[in-house]
Design a protein around this motif. Structure first.
Motif, PDB file in Angstrom:
ATOM      1  N   CYS A  14       0.850  -1.196   0.000  1.00 22.87           N
ATOM      2  CA  CYS A  14       0.000   0.000   0.000  1.00 22.87           C
ATOM      3  C   CYS A  14       0.885   1.246   0.000  1.00 22.87           C
ATOM      4  O   CYS A  14       0.713   2.151   0.799  1.00 22.87           O
ATOM      5  CB  CYS A  14      -0.919  -0.017   1.230  1.00 22.87           C
ATOM      6  SG  CYS A  14      -2.259   1.178   1.118  1.00 22.87           S
ATOM      7  N   VAL A  17       1.842   3.221  -5.302  1.00 17.96           N
ATOM      8  CA  VAL A  17       0.871   2.705  -6.267  1.00 17.96           C
ATOM      9  C   VAL A  17      -0.293   2.008  -5.553  1.00 17.96           C
ATOM     10  O   VAL A  17      -1.468   2.262  -5.855  1.00 17.96           O
ATOM     11  CB  VAL A  17       1.544   1.729  -7.266  1.00 17.96           C
ATOM     12  CG1 VAL A  17       0.558   1.329  -8.361  1.00 17.96           C
ATOM     13  CG2 VAL A  17       2.788   2.344  -7.882  1.00 17.96           C
ATOM     14  N   ARG A  48       3.736  -4.138   5.743  1.00 15.85           N
ATOM     15  CA  ARG A  48       4.652  -4.493   6.834  1.00 15.85           C
ATOM     16  C   ARG A  48       4.165  -3.896   8.151  1.00 15.85           C
ATOM     17  O   ARG A  48       4.206  -4.507   9.186  1.00 15.85           O
ATOM     18  CB  ARG A  48       6.060  -3.960   6.532  1.00 15.85           C
ATOM     19  CG  ARG A  48       6.845  -4.855   5.633  1.00 15.85           C
ATOM     20  CD  ARG A  48       8.186  -4.246   5.307  1.00 15.85           C
ATOM     21  NE  ARG A  48       8.033  -2.976   4.594  1.00 15.85           N
ATOM     22  CZ  ARG A  48       8.865  -2.536   3.674  1.00 15.85           C
ATOM     23  NH1 ARG A  48       9.915  -3.247   3.346  1.00 15.85           N
ATOM     24  NH2 ARG A  48       8.662  -1.390   3.074  1.00 15.85           N
ATOM     25  N   ASN A  49       3.688  -2.644   8.059  1.00 17.18           N
ATOM     26  CA  ASN A  49       3.292  -1.925   9.272  1.00 17.18           C
ATOM     27  C   ASN A  49       1.840  -1.461   9.126  1.00 17.18           C
ATOM     28  O   ASN A  49       1.555  -0.529   8.363  1.00 17.18           O
ATOM     29  CB  ASN A  49       4.234  -0.733   9.461  1.00 17.18           C
ATOM     30  CG  ASN A  49       3.825   0.143  10.628  1.00 17.18           C
ATOM     31  OD1 ASN A  49       2.878  -0.176  11.359  1.00 17.18           O
ATOM     32  ND2 ASN A  49       4.529   1.236  10.803  1.00 17.18           N
ATOM     33  N   ARG A  54      -0.841   6.416   5.554  1.00 15.64           N
ATOM     34  CA  ARG A  54      -0.955   6.121   4.119  1.00 15.64           C
ATOM     35  C   ARG A  54      -1.270   7.398   3.333  1.00 15.64           C
ATOM     36  O   ARG A  54      -1.780   8.363   3.888  1.00 15.64           O
ATOM     37  CB  ARG A  54      -2.072   5.092   3.877  1.00 15.64           C
ATOM     38  CG  ARG A  54      -1.893   3.800   4.659  1.00 15.64           C
ATOM     39  CD  ARG A  54      -0.757   2.962   4.104  1.00 15.64           C
ATOM     40  NE  ARG A  54      -0.257   1.982   5.082  1.00 15.64           N
ATOM     41  CZ  ARG A  54       0.868   1.302   4.932  1.00 15.64           C
ATOM     42  NH1 ARG A  54       1.606   1.463   3.858  1.00 15.64           N
ATOM     43  NH2 ARG A  54       1.271   0.453   5.843  1.00 15.64           N
ATOM     44  N   GLY A 308       4.674   7.140 -11.124  1.00 10.99           N
ATOM     45  CA  GLY A 308       3.757   7.921 -10.288  1.00 10.99           C
ATOM     46  C   GLY A 308       2.628   7.021  -9.819  1.00 10.99           C
ATOM     47  O   GLY A 308       2.175   6.140 -10.567  1.00 10.99           O
TER      48      GLY A 308
HETATM   49  P1  NAP Z   1       6.416   1.407  -2.237  1.00  8.47           P
HETATM   50  O1  NAP Z   1       5.873   2.796  -2.186  1.00  8.47           O
HETATM   51  O2  NAP Z   1       7.759   1.147  -1.710  1.00  8.47           O
HETATM   52  O3  NAP Z   1       5.373   0.458  -1.464  1.00  8.47           O
HETATM   53  C1  NAP Z   1       5.648  -0.873  -1.142  1.00  8.47           C
HETATM   54  C2  NAP Z   1       4.530  -1.403  -0.266  1.00  8.47           C
HETATM   55  O4  NAP Z   1       4.717  -2.795  -0.081  1.00  8.47           O
HETATM   56  C3  NAP Z   1       4.461  -0.764   1.120  1.00  8.47           C
HETATM   57  O5  NAP Z   1       3.126  -0.524   1.476  1.00  8.47           O
HETATM   58  C4  NAP Z   1       5.081  -1.835   2.038  1.00  8.47           C
HETATM   59  O6  NAP Z   1       4.489  -1.894   3.334  1.00  8.47           O
HETATM   60  C5  NAP Z   1       4.696  -3.110   1.309  1.00  8.47           C
HETATM   61  N1  NAP Z   1       5.684  -4.175   1.546  1.00  8.47           N
HETATM   62  C6  NAP Z   1       6.977  -4.191   1.163  1.00  8.47           C
HETATM   63  N2  NAP Z   1       7.556  -5.329   1.576  1.00  8.47           N
HETATM   64  C7  NAP Z   1       6.610  -6.031   2.241  1.00  8.47           C
HETATM   65  C8  NAP Z   1       6.590  -7.270   2.942  1.00  8.47           C
HETATM   66  N3  NAP Z   1       7.700  -8.027   3.025  1.00  8.47           N
HETATM   67  N4  NAP Z   1       5.438  -7.669   3.501  1.00  8.47           N
HETATM   68  C9  NAP Z   1       4.320  -6.925   3.437  1.00  8.47           C
HETATM   69  N5  NAP Z   1       4.269  -5.728   2.802  1.00  8.47           N
HETATM   70  C10 NAP Z   1       5.413  -5.284   2.220  1.00  8.47           C
HETATM   71  O7  NAP Z   1       6.382   0.848  -3.746  1.00  8.47           O
HETATM   72  P2  NAP Z   1       5.612   1.460  -5.031  1.00  8.47           P
HETATM   73  O8  NAP Z   1       6.329   2.663  -5.521  1.00  8.47           O
HETATM   74  O9  NAP Z   1       4.151   1.558  -4.743  1.00  8.47           O
HETATM   75  O10 NAP Z   1       5.887   0.313  -6.096  1.00  8.47           O
HETATM   76  C11 NAP Z   1       5.252  -0.954  -6.017  1.00  8.47           C
HETATM   77  C12 NAP Z   1       5.611  -1.798  -7.227  1.00  8.47           C
HETATM   78  O11 NAP Z   1       5.158  -1.153  -8.413  1.00  8.47           O
HETATM   79  C13 NAP Z   1       7.110  -2.042  -7.423  1.00  8.47           C
HETATM   80  O12 NAP Z   1       7.328  -3.326  -7.920  1.00  8.47           O
HETATM   81  C14 NAP Z   1       7.494  -0.996  -8.470  1.00  8.47           C
HETATM   82  O13 NAP Z   1       8.627  -1.381  -9.244  1.00  8.47           O
HETATM   83  C15 NAP Z   1       6.236  -0.987  -9.317  1.00  8.47           C
HETATM   84  N6  NAP Z   1       6.059   0.270 -10.066  1.00  8.47           N
HETATM   85  C16 NAP Z   1       6.064   1.448  -9.390  1.00  8.47           C
HETATM   86  C17 NAP Z   1       5.899   2.627 -10.089  1.00  8.47           C
HETATM   87  C18 NAP Z   1       5.889   3.957  -9.358  1.00  8.47           C
HETATM   88  O14 NAP Z   1       5.739   4.984 -10.008  1.00  8.47           O
HETATM   89  N7  NAP Z   1       6.028   3.993  -8.039  1.00  8.47           N
HETATM   90  C19 NAP Z   1       5.738   2.604 -11.486  1.00  8.47           C
HETATM   91  C20 NAP Z   1       5.712   1.366 -12.155  1.00  8.47           C
HETATM   92  C21 NAP Z   1       5.877   0.207 -11.422  1.00  8.47           C
HETATM   93  P3  NAP Z   1       4.679  -0.719   4.430  1.00  8.47           P
HETATM   94  O15 NAP Z   1       3.988   0.460   3.827  1.00  8.47           O
HETATM   95  O16 NAP Z   1       4.013  -1.181   5.663  1.00  8.47           O
HETATM   96  O17 NAP Z   1       6.142  -0.517   4.559  1.00  8.47           O
END
Ligand code: NAP
Length: 438
Positions: A14, A17, A48-49, A54, A308
């Motif tokens: 969460c 994205v 995780r938390n 959020r 984004g």
């Molecule tokens: P992010 O902001 O780092 O969020 C990761 C989420 O996953 C957090 O809510 C985290 O929980 C949770 N998480 C991580 N490890 C975990 C575990 N071991 N157990 C349970 N929950 C866990 O990542 P994001 O930017 O949204 O990106 C997510 C995915 O989309 C990635 O694969 C990224 O490459 C892909 N993507 C992202 C974008 C972008 O613009 N951001 C674009 C294209 C693709 P906590 O919040 O509790 O720490």
């Protein structure tokens, strides 16, 4: 009255994205149900938390740290945790339980995509990953579905917003790489550790996915030749600009035929000169675009936001609804074909034009000597320009030569450059860059 089916959707992650995906699933529930033919019920969000703040306000009771139980009870799983583990194991569990999976995890697909695709095929479930390449831009489905009756010959993509922002800054302000990177970090376009972006690894993971779908053959990360932008200097950008080019980090996948009629695919990522009038040259800032050449469709370009939270959530929802419709209608899932069996070519076999900058002695006969050497190596010159510089202190004149070649193989070009370095009239080779779109 027909009963509307409810599909349980588990969300893993969460963050940037995931939070937006959860928001849309809740806020637009009615519209999504009407478009899908089933209610998409967000059954839980694994993080995780559970108490972390959020980006959007979401019902607290949805949050859990027990991703395993959430996945086992779901019809559809959206993986937005990122990283390799536990994302990989959770996706495999979802597939084995017959759930459809939607992910944006390009790092995982690059490392272990073939295993996941095979498991999904075996289980007859859909594994979709539109968000993994170029964020919001619908590019994988057009390649896989809309162009499935055509033959794609070449794909050129600006698929990493961070590097496009940096190169654009260098081009528009004359900044050095390190200053443009610092600016990108200040504005949140680049991470504190920018290696995956600036060294081209992120673009290479996307190049492997684009090549696999375009040429109906599974290409892995090790099939992608990868060069980043950290060696691109302000002088390279200025020289390119002067000659009517812009430098972009391109992910390239193209079909090539060798001298014996054998076909192969060259998949590579490297800084590339493009003529300023090429459609990809107009892609500024952190935007992404993918330019496709197909035998019957001709040239196509897809442009938009490559990252984004909200733009990427759009691609995730598109995949989710497409998979949900299949669940509602029944029948086999949408799969990609892997019947192409074309080999990946080594970088030596790639064919492209080149820009070469040379610092040479200003003497009669130098141009002829260099032109002859290129011809001897089978590399034909398209443009050769000379600029004379006079050192104010020593009064010594040197000449700067800029050469653009016709298409040649990497091997022929490398041999030519080595031979040029050995000429007594050459002070230095100032740059060697590949050119596309001429
Ligand atoms: P992010 O902001 O780092 O969020 C990761 C989420 O996953 C957090 O809510 C985290 O929980 C949770 N998480 C991580 N490890 C975990 C575990 N071991 N157990 C349970 N929950 C866990 O990542 P994001 O930017 O949204 O990106 C997510 C995915 O989309 C990635 O694969 C990224 O490459 C892909 N993507 C992202 C974008 C972008 O613009 N951001 C674009 C294209 C693709 P906590 O919040 O509790 O720490």
């Amino acid at each position: 009255m027909t009963e509307v089916r409810t599909l349980k959707v588990a969300l893993l992650g969460c963050g940037n994205v995931g939070a937006q995906v959860a928001r849309i699933l809740i806020e637009d529930a009615e519209a999504l149900a009407a478009r899908t033919g089933a209610r998409l019920e967000l059954s839980g969000i694994a993080v995780r938390n559970v108490n972390a703040k959020r980006d959007v306000e979401l019902p607290q009771e949805l949050f859990t740290t027990d991703a395993d139980t959430l996945v086992k009870d779901a019809d559809m799983v959206i993986e937005l945790m990122g990283g390799i583990e536990p994302a990989r194991s959770l996706i495999l569990t979802a597939i084995q339980n017959g759930a459809c999976v939607v992910t944006g995890n390009k790092a995982l697909l690059a490392q272990d995509g073939p295993t996941l695709y095979e498991e999904a095929d075996k289980a007859g479930v859909q594994l979709s990953y539109e968000a993994a390449v170029a964020g919001a831009i619908p590019i994988l489905r057009p390649i896989r579905d809309s162009l499935s009756g055509d033959r794609i010959t070449r794909v050129l993509g600006i698929v990493n917003g961070t590097t496009n922002f940096i190169l654009d800054q260098m081009d528009s302000t004359g900044a050095q790489f390190s200053d443009a990177l610092a600016e990108a970090q200040k504005l949140g376009y680049a991470e504190a550790d920018p290696t995956a972006d600036v060294e081209g690894h992120d673009a290479a993971a996307k190049a492997a996915i684009l090549a696999s779908l375009s040429f109906h053959t599974r290409f892995a990360l090790e099939n992608v030749h990868c060069e980043g932008i950290s060696n691109v200097s302000a002088a390279d950008i200025a020289a390119a600009k002067d000659a009517g080019f812009v430098i972009k980090l391109l992910a390239i996948a193209e079909k090539l035929t060798d001298a014996h009629g054998g076909e192969g695919v060259s998949v590579r990522v490297h800084p590339t000169l493009l003529p300023r009038e090429h459609p990809l040259a107009a892609v500024r800032g952190a935007f992404n675009a993918v330019f496709i050449e197909a035998e019957n469709a001709g040239e196509l370009m897809f442009y938009g936001q490559g990252a984004g939270g909200t733009p990427t959530a759009s691609a995730i929802l598109g995949d989710l609804i497409s998979s949900a419709r299949r669940l509602v209608l029944g029948g086999p899932g949408r799969t990609e074909t892997t019947t192409g069996h074309v080999p990946a070519l080594p970088i030596d076999a790639a064919q492209t034009s080149y820009y070469i900058g040379l610092d040479v002695a200003d003497q009669p006969g130098v141009l002829a000597k260099i032109a002859r050497l290129f011809a001897d190596h089978g590399v034909s010159i398209e443009i050769m320009r000379q600029t004379i510089h006079r050192d104010a202190d020593s009064n010594v004149e040197t000449a700067e030569l800029r050469i653009v070649t016709h298409r040649a193989s990497e091997a022929a070009l490398a041999a030519t450059v080595e031979a040029v370095k050995g000429l007594d009239v050459i002070n230095s080779v100032t740059s060697v860059l590949r050119v596309e779109g001429v």
